[in-house]
Design a protein around this motif. Sequence first.
Motif, PDB file in Angstrom:
ATOM      1  N   ALA A  43       0.855  -1.183   0.000  1.00  0.00           N
ATOM      2  CA  ALA A  43       0.000   0.000   0.000  1.00  0.00           C
ATOM      3  C   ALA A  43       0.889   1.230   0.000  1.00  0.00           C
ATOM      4  O   ALA A  43       1.978   1.230   0.596  1.00  0.00           O
ATOM      5  CB  ALA A  43      -0.930   0.011   1.206  1.00  0.00           C
ATOM      6  N   THR A  44       0.438   2.291  -0.685  1.00  0.00           N
ATOM      7  CA  THR A  44       1.222   3.520  -0.748  1.00  0.00           C
ATOM      8  C   THR A  44       0.291   4.700  -0.987  1.00  0.00           C
ATOM      9  O   THR A  44      -0.900   4.517  -1.278  1.00  0.00           O
ATOM     10  CB  THR A  44       2.299   3.438  -1.845  1.00  0.00           C
ATOM     11  OG1 THR A  44       3.176   4.557  -1.728  1.00  0.00           O
ATOM     12  CG2 THR A  44       1.662   3.419  -3.226  1.00  0.00           C
ATOM     13  N   ASP A  45       0.832   5.908  -0.861  1.00  0.00           N
ATOM     14  CA  ASP A  45       0.023   7.117  -1.010  1.00  0.00           C
ATOM     15  C   ASP A  45       0.628   8.040  -2.061  1.00  0.00           C
ATOM     16  O   ASP A  45       1.860   8.137  -2.200  1.00  0.00           O
ATOM     17  CB  ASP A  45      -0.068   7.862   0.321  1.00  0.00           C
ATOM     18  CG  ASP A  45      -0.701   7.028   1.414  1.00  0.00           C
ATOM     19  OD1 ASP A  45      -1.935   7.078   1.543  1.00  0.00           O
ATOM     20  OD2 ASP A  45       0.043   6.319   2.114  1.00  0.00           O
ATOM     21  N   THR A  95       5.100   9.719  -9.756  1.00  0.00           N
ATOM     22  CA  THR A  95       5.273   8.297 -10.044  1.00  0.00           C
ATOM     23  C   THR A  95       5.563   7.528  -8.775  1.00  0.00           C
ATOM     24  O   THR A  95       6.100   8.079  -7.805  1.00  0.00           O
ATOM     25  CB  THR A  95       6.428   8.064 -11.034  1.00  0.00           C
ATOM     26  OG1 THR A  95       7.661   8.534 -10.447  1.00  0.00           O
ATOM     27  CG2 THR A  95       6.179   8.785 -12.349  1.00  0.00           C
ATOM     28  N   LYS A  96       5.167   6.269  -8.759  1.00  0.00           N
ATOM     29  CA  LYS A  96       5.484   5.357  -7.681  1.00  0.00           C
ATOM     30  C   LYS A  96       6.011   4.067  -8.281  1.00  0.00           C
ATOM     31  O   LYS A  96       5.498   3.590  -9.302  1.00  0.00           O
ATOM     32  CB  LYS A  96       4.248   5.045  -6.832  1.00  0.00           C
ATOM     33  CG  LYS A  96       3.815   6.175  -5.925  1.00  0.00           C
ATOM     34  CD  LYS A  96       4.760   6.348  -4.749  1.00  0.00           C
ATOM     35  CE  LYS A  96       4.262   7.434  -3.803  1.00  0.00           C
ATOM     36  NZ  LYS A  96       5.149   7.615  -2.636  1.00  0.00           N
ATOM     37  N   GLY A 121      -1.950 -14.180  -8.213  1.00  0.00           N
ATOM     38  CA  GLY A 121      -1.894 -12.747  -8.475  1.00  0.00           C
ATOM     39  C   GLY A 121      -1.608 -11.988  -7.201  1.00  0.00           C
ATOM     40  O   GLY A 121      -1.842 -12.475  -6.098  1.00  0.00           O
ATOM     41  N   VAL A 122      -1.091 -10.789  -7.335  1.00  0.00           N
ATOM     42  CA  VAL A 122      -0.801  -9.919  -6.198  1.00  0.00           C
ATOM     43  C   VAL A 122      -1.279  -8.523  -6.542  1.00  0.00           C
ATOM     44  O   VAL A 122      -1.471  -8.180  -7.710  1.00  0.00           O
ATOM     45  CB  VAL A 122       0.710  -9.885  -5.877  1.00  0.00           C
ATOM     46  CG1 VAL A 122       1.167 -11.169  -5.233  1.00  0.00           C
ATOM     47  CG2 VAL A 122       1.510  -9.604  -7.140  1.00  0.00           C
ATOM     48  N   SER A 123      -1.509  -7.704  -5.511  1.00  0.00           N
ATOM     49  CA  SER A 123      -1.967  -6.346  -5.763  1.00  0.00           C
ATOM     50  C   SER A 123      -1.409  -5.395  -4.729  1.00  0.00           C
ATOM     51  O   SER A 123      -1.021  -5.802  -3.628  1.00  0.00           O
ATOM     52  CB  SER A 123      -3.503  -6.278  -5.743  1.00  0.00           C
ATOM     53  OG  SER A 123      -3.982  -6.491  -4.433  1.00  0.00           O
ATOM     54  N   SER A 124      -1.379  -4.126  -5.094  1.00  0.00           N
ATOM     55  CA  SER A 124      -1.012  -3.056  -4.178  1.00  0.00           C
ATOM     56  C   SER A 124      -2.092  -1.992  -4.255  1.00  0.00           C
ATOM     57  O   SER A 124      -2.596  -1.690  -5.342  1.00  0.00           O
ATOM     58  CB  SER A 124       0.350  -2.466  -4.552  1.00  0.00           C
ATOM     59  OG  SER A 124       0.694  -1.417  -3.661  1.00  0.00           O
ATOM     60  N   LEU A 125      -2.449  -1.441  -3.102  1.00  0.00           N
ATOM     61  CA  LEU A 125      -3.453  -0.387  -3.062  1.00  0.00           C
ATOM     62  C   LEU A 125      -2.753   0.969  -3.063  1.00  0.00           C
ATOM     63  O   LEU A 125      -1.868   1.221  -2.233  1.00  0.00           O
ATOM     64  CB  LEU A 125      -4.329  -0.528  -1.817  1.00  0.00           C
ATOM     65  CG  LEU A 125      -5.135  -1.826  -1.711  1.00  0.00           C
ATOM     66  CD1 LEU A 125      -5.977  -1.820  -0.440  1.00  0.00           C
ATOM     67  CD2 LEU A 125      -6.014  -2.039  -2.930  1.00  0.00           C
ATOM     68  N   ASP A 155       1.205   4.956  20.848  1.00  0.00           N
ATOM     69  CA  ASP A 155       0.889   5.354  19.476  1.00  0.00           C
ATOM     70  C   ASP A 155      -0.469   4.774  19.121  1.00  0.00           C
ATOM     71  O   ASP A 155      -0.664   3.562  19.186  1.00  0.00           O
ATOM     72  CB  ASP A 155       1.973   4.836  18.527  1.00  0.00           C
ATOM     73  CG  ASP A 155       1.849   5.412  17.122  1.00  0.00           C
ATOM     74  OD1 ASP A 155       0.752   5.864  16.758  1.00  0.00           O
ATOM     75  OD2 ASP A 155       2.849   5.397  16.400  1.00  0.00           O
ATOM     76  N   MET A 156      -1.439   5.623  18.754  1.00  0.00           N
ATOM     77  CA  MET A 156      -2.787   5.110  18.510  1.00  0.00           C
ATOM     78  C   MET A 156      -2.936   4.427  17.151  1.00  0.00           C
ATOM     79  O   MET A 156      -3.868   3.674  16.938  1.00  0.00           O
ATOM     80  CB  MET A 156      -3.832   6.229  18.639  1.00  0.00           C
ATOM     81  CG  MET A 156      -3.636   7.420  17.715  1.00  0.00           C
ATOM     82  SD  MET A 156      -4.361   7.234  16.069  1.00  0.00           S
ATOM     83  CE  MET A 156      -6.084   7.107  16.442  1.00  0.00           C
ATOM     84  N   ASN A 157      -1.997   4.652  16.236  1.00  0.00           N
ATOM     85  CA  ASN A 157      -2.075   4.025  14.911  1.00  0.00           C
ATOM     86  C   ASN A 157      -0.661   3.750  14.407  1.00  0.00           C
ATOM     87  O   ASN A 157      -0.202   4.363  13.437  1.00  0.00           O
ATOM     88  CB  ASN A 157      -2.834   4.931  13.944  1.00  0.00           C
ATOM     89  CG  ASN A 157      -3.083   4.288  12.589  1.00  0.00           C
ATOM     90  OD1 ASN A 157      -2.977   3.067  12.419  1.00  0.00           O
ATOM     91  ND2 ASN A 157      -3.404   5.100  11.596  1.00  0.00           N
ATOM     92  N   PRO A 158       0.063   2.821  15.052  1.00  0.00           N
ATOM     93  CA  PRO A 158       1.481   2.609  14.714  1.00  0.00           C
ATOM     94  C   PRO A 158       1.718   2.143  13.284  1.00  0.00           C
ATOM     95  O   PRO A 158       2.778   2.408  12.716  1.00  0.00           O
ATOM     96  CB  PRO A 158       1.929   1.542  15.721  1.00  0.00           C
ATOM     97  CG  PRO A 158       0.663   0.856  16.144  1.00  0.00           C
ATOM     98  CD  PRO A 158      -0.395   1.923  16.119  1.00  0.00           C
ATOM     99  N   THR A 159       0.753   1.441  12.677  1.00  0.00           N
ATOM    100  CA  THR A 159       0.938   0.965  11.303  1.00  0.00           C
ATOM    101  C   THR A 159       0.361   1.937  10.280  1.00  0.00           C
ATOM    102  O   THR A 159       0.351   1.635   9.086  1.00  0.00           O
ATOM    103  CB  THR A 159       0.274  -0.411  11.122  1.00  0.00           C
ATOM    104  OG1 THR A 159      -1.130  -0.306  11.419  1.00  0.00           O
ATOM    105  CG2 THR A 159       0.901  -1.442  12.043  1.00  0.00           C
ATOM    106  N   LEU A 160      -0.102   3.094  10.740  1.00  0.00           N
ATOM    107  CA  LEU A 160      -0.664   4.133   9.868  1.00  0.00           C
ATOM    108  C   LEU A 160      -1.761   3.574   8.952  1.00  0.00           C
ATOM    109  O   LEU A 160      -1.748   3.759   7.737  1.00  0.00           O
ATOM    110  CB  LEU A 160       0.446   4.796   9.039  1.00  0.00           C
ATOM    111  CG  LEU A 160       1.387   5.708   9.822  1.00  0.00           C
ATOM    112  CD1 LEU A 160       2.480   6.265   8.918  1.00  0.00           C
ATOM    113  CD2 LEU A 160       0.623   6.849  10.492  1.00  0.00           C
TER     114      LEU A 160
END
Length: 306
Positions: free
Chosen positions: A35-37, A47-48, A143-147, A210-215
Amino acid sequence: MSATTSLRRLLLVITALLFFVLPNYVQAISFTPTATDISLMPGDTLTKTFTLTNNSTVAKNYQTSLNLVHFDSVTHEPIFDTWPASLNSSVTVDTQTFTLDPNQQKTVTLTVTPPTNTTASSLVIGLIVAEVASSASVQVTPGVSSLVFVTIGQPSVLPVITSFSSSSFASSSLPIDFTGNIINNGDRTLQPFGTITVYNVFSKRVATFDMNPTLRRIPSAQNRAFTATWGATRVTGNFFQELWREVTNPMIGFFTAELLAAPYPGADATLSQTTHVVVLPWRALIIIIGLGIVTTVSVRRRRSRR
C-alpha cells in the motif's frame, strides 16, 4: 446450464476470492509495497515504483492491470471494480506484460497525471499483477496487488471520533484496552496519526501509546477502530494468580485516557476525546483489610487480658 459450465463458474468464483482476499502474497509471488500514497495537485505528475519478485523455481509470465477500489462497509475488505476508460490518460503503468526468471525481480512504475481541471478528490487504485495461465483451461492463476491511495488537490477533511472507551470502566489490574472509533465523513482518505495518553488523578502522565502505529487508512465514508493496550497482554488466572499480579504490579487509582490525533501525518491535531477508568486491586485490598482486622482484634484481646 450444463454441469461443466457450472463447475467452471464455481472455479472462477473461487479464483477471484483467492485473488482478492490475499492481495499481498500468493504462492511464489511477492509485490511491494502493498500500500502507498500519492498526493498531488491537478496538472502535476507523480510516479510510484513497485517491485515484483518471482520466488518460484521456474520462469513465469505476468500481466499488469488497474482497478478502482472501494471497501465493504462491514468487513472493510477491498472490492475491485472495473477500471473506467476515462482514467486511461491520467493513470498509466509502464509495463503490461513481462517474464521473470526464478528469483528475478521487476520494477513496475505507476504514473499519475490528473488533468488541470480535475476536481479535488480521493480515489483508491488497485495495481494488480497476475500470472498468465499457460493454457486456455480453467485454473487458479496466482496474483498480487497493491493499493494506491491517491489524493488530488485539497478534498474535504472531516474526521469524527464516534466513540472512545476503555475495555472496562473498573479493573483490578492491567492490561486495559483503550479503543477509539473514527469515521471519515470527508472526501480525503485519512491516516490518523497521534497518541493515547493515560494520566493519573494528579494529571501526571503515566503512559503514552501510538494510537495508529501501522498508519492504517480510513477511506471516505468508512470507519476504523484503533486500540492501544495499557499493560502487557496476559491470560487471566485464578484468584491467587491474580492476587500475586496485584501485589507484584501495584496499580490503583482513577485514571484519564486522552486520544489526541491529526487526521493524517503533517496535519494539525484536531481529534481529541477522553475516557476514564478505575484500577482497584480488590483482592490485595481484601487481604490487607483482613490482616488489619485480625491484627486489631488480636491487640484488643491482649489489652483486655491485662
